[in-house]
Each structure stands twice: as C-alpha cells, then as structure tokens.
Write a protein that holds these residues in place. Structure first.
Motif, mmCIF file in Angstrom:
data_model
loop_
_atom_site.group_PDB
_atom_site.id
_atom_site.type_symbol
_atom_site.label_atom_id
_atom_site.label_comp_id
_atom_site.label_asym_id
_atom_site.label_seq_id
_atom_site.Cartn_x
_atom_site.Cartn_y
_atom_site.Cartn_z
ATOM 1 N N ALA A 127 45.871 68.043 61.308
ATOM 2 C CA ALA A 127 44.856 67.862 60.240
ATOM 3 C C ALA A 127 43.604 68.502 60.405
ATOM 4 C CB ALA A 127 44.134 66.404 60.212
ATOM 5 N N SER A 128 42.995 69.216 59.176
ATOM 6 C CA SER A 128 41.840 69.939 59.236
ATOM 7 C C SER A 128 40.649 69.044 59.741
ATOM 8 C CB SER A 128 41.526 70.552 57.754
ATOM 9 O OG SER A 128 41.259 69.312 57.021
ATOM 10 N N PRO A 129 39.517 69.667 60.301
ATOM 11 C CA PRO A 129 38.252 68.898 60.748
ATOM 12 C C PRO A 129 37.766 67.954 59.575
ATOM 13 C CG PRO A 129 38.147 71.164 61.221
ATOM 14 C CD PRO A 129 39.312 71.133 60.538
ATOM 15 N N GLY A 130 37.981 68.362 58.424
ATOM 16 C CA GLY A 130 37.306 67.491 57.370
ATOM 17 C C GLY A 130 38.438 66.202 57.281
ATOM 18 N N GLU A 131 39.794 66.615 57.332
ATOM 19 C CA GLU A 131 40.613 65.347 57.267
ATOM 20 C C GLU A 131 40.383 64.308 58.761
ATOM 21 O OE1 GLU A 131 44.413 67.508 54.932
ATOM 22 O OE2 GLU A 131 44.094 67.591 57.219
ATOM 23 N N ARG A 132 40.231 64.993 59.785
ATOM 24 C CA ARG A 132 39.794 64.083 60.637
ATOM 25 C C ARG A 132 38.763 63.266 60.718
ATOM 26 N NH1 ARG A 132 43.180 66.130 65.047
ATOM 27 N NH2 ARG A 132 41.917 65.139 66.778
ATOM 28 N N ILE A 133 37.651 64.021 60.324
ATOM 29 C CA ILE A 133 36.423 62.910 60.145
ATOM 30 C C ILE A 133 36.683 62.185 58.895
ATOM 31 C CG2 ILE A 133 34.142 63.241 59.029
ATOM 32 C CD1 ILE A 133 34.206 64.347 61.716
ATOM 33 N N ASP A 134 37.315 62.244 58.075
ATOM 34 C CA ASP A 134 37.733 61.068 57.072
ATOM 35 C C ASP A 134 38.490 60.131 57.404
ATOM 36 O OD1 ASP A 134 38.098 60.343 54.053
ATOM 37 O OD2 ASP A 134 40.217 60.614 54.608
ATOM 38 N N ARG A 135 39.525 60.525 58.624
ATOM 39 C CA ARG A 135 40.415 59.375 59.233
ATOM 40 C C ARG A 135 39.673 58.459 60.156
ATOM 41 N NH1 ARG A 135 45.849 62.909 60.909
ATOM 42 N NH2 ARG A 135 46.611 63.090 58.738
ATOM 43 N N ALA A 136 38.464 59.329 60.629
ATOM 44 C CA ALA A 136 37.482 58.522 61.812
ATOM 45 C C ALA A 136 36.867 57.702 60.849
ATOM 46 C CB ALA A 136 36.870 59.376 62.434
ATOM 47 N N GLY A 137 36.396 57.992 59.667
ATOM 48 C CA GLY A 137 35.496 57.083 58.899
ATOM 49 C C GLY A 137 36.147 55.927 58.435
ATOM 50 N N LYS A 138 37.656 56.154 58.170
ATOM 51 C CA LYS A 138 38.297 55.074 57.559
ATOM 52 C C LYS A 138 38.756 53.993 58.812
ATOM 53 C CE LYS A 138 40.686 57.452 53.936
ATOM 54 N NZ LYS A 138 41.916 57.982 53.663
ATOM 55 N N MET A 139 38.873 54.518 60.125
ATOM 56 C CA MET A 139 39.081 53.605 61.273
ATOM 57 C C MET A 139 37.562 52.713 61.439
ATOM 58 S SD MET A 139 40.799 56.491 63.480
ATOM 59 C CE MET A 139 41.048 55.480 64.984
ATOM 60 N N ALA A 140 36.721 53.433 61.341
ATOM 61 C CA ALA A 140 35.387 52.627 61.476
ATOM 62 C C ALA A 140 35.166 51.876 60.282
ATOM 63 C CB ALA A 140 34.245 53.824 61.561
ATOM 64 N N THR A 141 35.542 52.006 59.073
ATOM 65 C CA THR A 141 35.392 51.022 57.844
ATOM 66 C C THR A 141 36.612 49.923 58.330
ATOM 67 O OG1 THR A 141 35.028 52.573 56.576
ATOM 68 C CG2 THR A 141 35.867 50.637 55.630
ATOM 69 N N ILE A 142 37.772 49.943 58.819
ATOM 70 C CA ILE A 142 38.559 49.118 59.218
ATOM 71 C C ILE A 142 37.747 48.029 60.339
ATOM 72 C CG2 ILE A 142 40.669 48.314 60.212
ATOM 73 C CD1 ILE A 142 41.789 50.799 58.936
ATOM 74 N N ASN A 143 37.199 48.543 61.342
ATOM 75 C CA ASN A 143 36.574 47.874 62.192
ATOM 76 C C ASN A 143 35.607 47.010 62.072
ATOM 77 O OD1 ASN A 143 38.012 48.885 64.553
ATOM 78 N ND2 ASN A 143 36.587 49.952 65.426
ATOM 79 N N GLN A 144 34.630 47.611 60.677
ATOM 80 C CA GLN A 144 33.635 46.751 60.147
ATOM 81 C C GLN A 144 34.276 45.323 59.501
ATOM 82 O OE1 GLN A 144 31.511 49.214 57.530
ATOM 83 N NE2 GLN A 144 30.364 50.234 59.154
ATOM 84 N N THR A 145 35.443 45.474 59.163
ATOM 85 C CA THR A 145 36.179 44.145 58.316
ATOM 86 C C THR A 145 36.472 43.253 59.288
ATOM 87 O OG1 THR A 145 38.253 45.377 57.849
ATOM 88 C CG2 THR A 145 36.516 45.838 56.277
ATOM 89 N N GLN A 146 36.914 43.831 60.595
ATOM 90 C CA GLN A 146 37.222 43.039 61.784
ATOM 91 C C GLN A 146 36.440 42.842 62.887
ATOM 92 O OE1 GLN A 146 40.320 41.651 61.646
ATOM 93 N NE2 GLN A 146 40.820 42.417 59.440
ATOM 94 N N ARG A 147 35.080 42.304 62.558
ATOM 95 C CA ARG A 147 34.063 42.362 63.677
ATOM 96 C C ARG A 147 34.534 41.415 64.797
ATOM 97 N NH1 ARG A 147 28.432 41.962 59.973
ATOM 98 N NH2 ARG A 147 28.644 43.800 58.855
ATOM 99 N N ASP A 148 34.988 40.403 64.748
ATOM 100 C CA ASP A 148 35.484 39.631 65.805
ATOM 101 C C ASP A 148 36.453 40.214 66.699
ATOM 102 O OD1 ASP A 148 33.354 37.766 64.783
ATOM 103 O OD2 ASP A 148 34.929 36.662 63.757
#
Length: 438
Positions: free
Chosen positions: A379-400
């Motif tokens: 993946a390109s740097p931009g794609e990697r950052i985008d994936r990391a952002g999606k992972m962080a978003t998933i974590n926000q929906t699963q706070r517990d």
C-alpha cells in the motif's frame, strides 16, 4: 497434365473467384484482413516507434517495473553493509540499472535484447573472461543492444559440453538498426547478458499477440483522417452539359480551346484557396463528393481493449486520462500485481544470473547474493494512513473492548517503534530512596 490435376486446378480457380461458395474453403484471416502471416523484428520495431498505443504499452510496462531500482544484498534483508553500499555506488556510477531497464524495454519489443559488458581485463571481446582484476572497478561499462544488432554466430554442438545448445559466440553489428556505420565485432557469451522472458534468444516479442490489433487501430485512425481530409478538401466534380458552349467559355477565359481544361484546373485551384473567388461555369455544373463517416470510436475501442489484454495492462492505465476517466483502484492494484510478477519472473532471475557471473569473475565478493527489490503490491503511504484511520474509528465504536492496539495502528500507518505512555510511570520523576515522608 492428367485429368485429375486439371479438375483440381479448375476447382481452385473457382474458389478464388467465388470464395465461400465451396464448403471446404478455409477462411484465410491474415490475407482477408490485411494482417501479416508472421511478425518480424522489423515490424515490431517500426510499430513501437510509429504507433503511439504500442509505445505507451511498452514504456508504461517498463516504467512501472523499474519505478525504483533493485539492489544486491548479502542476506535476504538489506543490512546496509559496506559491501552493499560499495556495489550500490558503483552500479549507480556506471548506470547499470538504467542499462538493464533499457534492455528490458528492447526485449519487450524484440523478444530478446542484450547488455554488452565491458571489463578491464585487457582482452578482446571475442575472448572468454577469466579473473578480472580490481574488483568492482573491473566492470567498466554496460551497453544495451537491440535483437537485430546481436546475433548468434555459433552454437555449442558438442553434446558432452556443459553449454551444449547454448551460444558459443555472438556477432555485434551496430549498423543493423538504422544503417549508420558503426562498430562490428565477434563477442564471447561471457561478455553478453541476454535479457528475455526465459533468458534465451528464442523468446518472442510481447507486441506479437496484439500486433493485429495495432494494425486495425491504424486502419481506423488512418481511414478516418483520410475521410475528413477528403470532405474538407471538397474538390468539385464538373459535369458538362451537352449544350455547353466550350468555345465561348474558352474565349471568355482568354485561352485557346485546347487549353481550357488546364485553365479550369487553375480556376478551381484558385477557388479552393479562398472564399471570395469566382468559379466561372458555362453550361457546366459543379458538385462535391462527400464521404459518409461513421463514428470511429467504437471501431477503435475494440482492438484497443484487445491489445491492452495482450499485455495484461488495464485499458485505462494504458491510455491514461485521454478518455476523461481515471483508472480505478482495482485497475491500479491489478497493474501493480502484474508488474511485480514481471520483477519476480523476469527481472530478478536475469539480475541474479548477472550477479553469479560477476562473482565467478571476482568482480563481486564470493557470496550468494540476493536481489532485493521493493514490493509493488504494498500500500502507498496515503493508503496506509487511511487504513490506520479506519482502525482507529473501529476502536472508537468498541471503547469497552478495542479491536486494535495502538502499536498495530502505528504499524499499519508505516511507523515503527514505541511511544512512551504520558500517563505511565515513565512520566514521573524517580523516587529519592533517602527521602522521608513528612
């Protein structure tokens, strides 16, 4: 001639006059559609230099495959050792990777190409290479050559020889491409790296499967251009009425009767040059012949898609933004996988063969060198950052119960190492063992 032969010849003549009438008549695609029976090097070479689609297909393949350069590593991973750095600097100095990329380009066109290696061993080109003094400095230069410039002069025919069936010597003729006088000599296989899909001189041009498609595109483009030119030129057709007074017209134009045709040609030519010219006609009628042209896009698109498929390159990647559409992510990913496969199956084996040869000549240290190259499918740097952002978003929906750790998100974003926890013990000053509580 016997009666049977006479009958056979008569049937053949009838088949020529009435093709398709006889059920046993075969359809000769090449002859009927104007395609060559065989594609010679000269045909592929001309097509690459004169056809924009062919040139784009070849160049984009090479540019993507060689978008960055490989390296020789002492182990399976880069160690940035002194030997690796010295090789990197020397290969950059003599432009070796550029030469091999150009050999790859020429091999796509011609089936195979060559890179002539010049060593500082004080021997003629037709002599085998032994131990080259000076280490890396012993490899002085590499020169890319076209297929037609490098021909096998002699083969190993002794079945007991270790190189049986391989070239024993080559002839190099610099003038074989454009006829310009140049160097010509015999060269030993030690001094030639053959670049092709299988490392042999039997490989065929990558343009051959799609050659008929390239011809069809030229026909559509050429016919369309010629038709528009004829319509724009619009030369008039003069119809002479039976009551036309040729003598009176010649007298009006001030020329003898036998020069009237030439005078009218001059008049029509003058009339076509400007909008305010007078076309003198007496008892004659001027009309124009227009060519009815269908829309050429559909007829051009079919062979374009077929040619793109022959190279394994998505059509939108091949033609760029000419259609006003960008290549989709799926197209780009597929193209990355295709070119990465070319690196693994074609480029790396040829580079490894060169490295082994240089080890044999003592140009490189006696080691089993690895060919290191980046992964085009990553993946390109931009794609990697985008994936990391999606992972962080998933974590926000699963706070517990977070799905991903901070280290996993950082790794996906392309960052390595750990970050001290600002709320951990590392943020507190060390305790004084001699301090007494008040």
């Amino acid at each position: 001639m016997n009666p049977l032969a006479m009958i056979v010849n008569a049937v053949r003549r009838l088949e020529t006059v009435m093709p398709g009438y006889f059920p046993e008549t075969k359809h000769q695609h090449a002859k009927d559609f104007g395609w060559p029976e065989t594609v010679r090097f000269e045909d592929a070479f001309r097509m690459y230099h004169r056809n924009s689609i062919a040139r784009a297909g070849v160049n984009k393949t090479v540019l993507k495959t060689w978008q960055d350069f490989p390296a020789l590593w002492e182990t399976e991973k880069a160690g940035n050792t002194k030997a690796e750095q010295e090789i990197l600097e020397h290969f950059r100095k003599i432009g070796l990777w550029h030469v091999l990329a150009e050999a790859d380009r020429r091999a796509i066109v011609g089936g195979y190409a060559g890179a002539i290696l010049r060593f500082a061993d004080s021997k003629a080109f037709d002599q085998p290479v032994g131990i080259v003094p000076g280490g890396l400095a012993g490899l002085v230069e590499a020169v890319p050559v076209w297929r037609n410039q490098l021909k096998v002069a002699e083969w190993h025919t002794d079945q007991g020889h270790e190189n049986y069936g391989k070239p024993k010597s080559f002839t190099f003729n610099e003038a074989a491409i454009d006829g310009t006088p140049g160097r010509a000599f015999t060269i030993h296989p030690d001094r030639v790296l053959i670049w092709s899909a299988d490392g042999s001189v039997a490989a065929r041009s990558d343009l051959e499967p799609g050659y008929n498609d390239l011809l069809d595109m030229e026909k559509v483009k050429g016919a369309g251009g010629e038709g528009f030119w004829k319509n724009a030129k619009s030369s008039p057709v003069i119809e002479v009425d039976k009551e036309a007074k040729i003598e009176a017209m010649a007298q009006a134009m001030g020329v003898p009767t036998d020069e009237l045709a030439d005078a009218m040609n001059d008049q029509v030519e003058e009339w076509q040059r400007g909008f305010d010219k007078l076309l003198m006609l007496q008892g004659m009628k001027a009309t124009t012949l227009n060519v009815s042209l269908p829309s050429p896009e559909h007829f051009h698109a079919i062979p374009l898609l077929s040619f793109a498929a022959s190279l394994g390159i998505p059509a939108k990647v091949l033609i760029g933004s000419q259609t006003g559409e960008r290549a989709s992510t799926e197209d780009s990913d597929e193209w990355d996988r295709t070119c990465h496969a070319r690196r693994e199956s074609i480029a790396k084996p040829r580079i490894k063969a060169l490295a082994d040869r240089l080890v044999r000549f003592r140009v490189l240290p006696n080691k089993d060198w690895f060919v290191g190259w980046s992964d085009l499918t990553e993946a390109s740097p931009g794609e990697r950052i985008d994936r990391a952002g999606k992972m962080a978003t998933i974590n926000q929906t699963q706070r517990d119960d977070p799905v991903f750790t901070g280290a996993e998100i950082r790794e996906q974003a392309g960052f390595t190492g750990t970050v001290p926890d600002p709320f951990g013990d590392e943020s507190l000053p060390p305790e004084d063992p001699d301090r007494e509580d008040e």
